[in-house]
Design an enzyme around this catalytic site. Sequence first.
Site, PDB file in Angstrom:
ATOM      1  N   SER A 110      12.322  35.142  15.557  1.00 53.64           N
ATOM      2  CA  SER A 110      13.321  35.768  14.679  1.00 53.64           C
ATOM      3  C   SER A 110      12.773  37.039  14.045  1.00 53.64           C
ATOM      4  O   SER A 110      11.582  37.105  13.731  1.00 53.64           O
ATOM      5  CB  SER A 110      13.713  34.801  13.557  1.00 53.64           C
ATOM      6  OG  SER A 110      14.570  35.441  12.639  1.00 53.64           O
ATOM      7  N   HIS A 118      12.669  36.189   1.465  1.00 52.56           N
ATOM      8  CA  HIS A 118      13.827  36.400   2.349  1.00 52.56           C
ATOM      9  C   HIS A 118      14.780  35.221   2.135  1.00 52.56           C
ATOM     10  O   HIS A 118      14.326  34.062   2.101  1.00 52.56           O
ATOM     11  CB  HIS A 118      13.369  36.457   3.812  1.00 52.56           C
ATOM     12  CG  HIS A 118      14.407  37.006   4.741  1.00 52.56           C
ATOM     13  ND1 HIS A 118      15.550  36.315   5.075  1.00 52.56           N
ATOM     14  CD2 HIS A 118      14.482  38.193   5.394  1.00 52.56           C
ATOM     15  CE1 HIS A 118      16.281  37.051   5.890  1.00 52.56           C
ATOM     16  NE2 HIS A 118      15.659  38.194   6.111  1.00 52.56           N
ATOM     17  N   LYS A 130       8.095  30.015  11.562  1.00 51.66           N
ATOM     18  CA  LYS A 130       8.280  30.716  12.840  1.00 51.66           C
ATOM     19  C   LYS A 130       7.072  31.608  13.137  1.00 51.66           C
ATOM     20  O   LYS A 130       6.644  31.720  14.281  1.00 51.66           O
ATOM     21  CB  LYS A 130       9.568  31.553  12.818  1.00 51.66           C
ATOM     22  CG  LYS A 130      10.801  30.721  13.096  1.00 51.66           C
ATOM     23  CD  LYS A 130      11.969  31.585  13.487  1.00 51.66           C
ATOM     24  CE  LYS A 130      13.188  30.744  13.801  1.00 51.66           C
ATOM     25  NZ  LYS A 130      13.062  29.996  15.061  1.00 51.66           N
TER      26      LYS A 130
END
Length: 222
Positions: A110, A118, A130
């Site tokens: 991503s 975020h 991630k």
Amino acid sequence: MKLAITGASGKTGFRVAEEALSAGYEVRLITRNESKIPDSIKGCERYELSDTNGVTLDYALKDCDSLVIATGARPSIDLTGPAKVDYLNIQKQIESCKRQKLKRIVLVSSLCAGKLIHPLNLFGLILIWKRFGEKSLQKSNLDWTVIRPGGLNENETNLKNQNVLFSGEKTQEEGSIPRRLVAKACIEALKTKDSIKKIIEVTSSEENPKTSMSKAIKTFSI
Ligand SMILES: NC(=O)c1ccc[n+]([C@@H]2O[C@H](COP(=O)([O-])OP(=O)(O)OC[C@H]3O[C@@H](n4cnc5c(N)ncnc54)[C@H](OP(=O)(O)O)[C@@H]3O)[C@@H](O)[C@H]2O)c1
């Protein structure tokens, strides 16, 4: 070339399978037992795993040449999902690839992976996990490519006019892209030697100039 796709029941994963079939790959879908797949890919070889421990994954990846990882934690009240799916499960897939001597991996990650502040991180710090998943791949010595898409959508009208902006790591923070174009980018990565050991960020819009992944990569370090 036999291509395995994990997360093949997902909205990006099934499109990766469709694009791979169009590109002439032999496709093996790897899903969970309860996963649902669309009719378009029901003719593919499919391995349904009751769990994703190393042994069953080894069995499912046997004799494949490459893997596209399109797994990702589904939105849920279980905030441990991203740690489990976007990190620990990615690690397991990488270890299994090594045992099966499968060298080429494309991971769908991503935009903003690794960013702490975020709004997406309200879901179990997903962008942090991630990045851990990506790092496992980077450390693996496999021929990896990370595709980092912006916000995903299912818009398939007017795709011809949507041009992809391919850029290097930490160069884009916003923007969106249809899942179909992410799927095409995964297949393009498999065919683009220069994409090996690269993190490629992708968004799309009508305003971007037309290019290819291979041309765009040449401009990354300029
Ligand atoms: N949504 C966005 O805007 C966005 C933006 C950038 C990047 N991404 C990332 O892009 C990727 C694709 O997203 P998507 O929305 O197209 O995916 P999706 O439709 O949510 O599909 C997720 C896939 O992962 C599988 N999965 C989930 N948990 C699993 C587990 N514990 N073990 C094995 N498989 C598991 C699902 O299987 P089941 O069908 O069995 O549930 C499904 O095949 C994801 O990594 C996502 O985080 C998303």
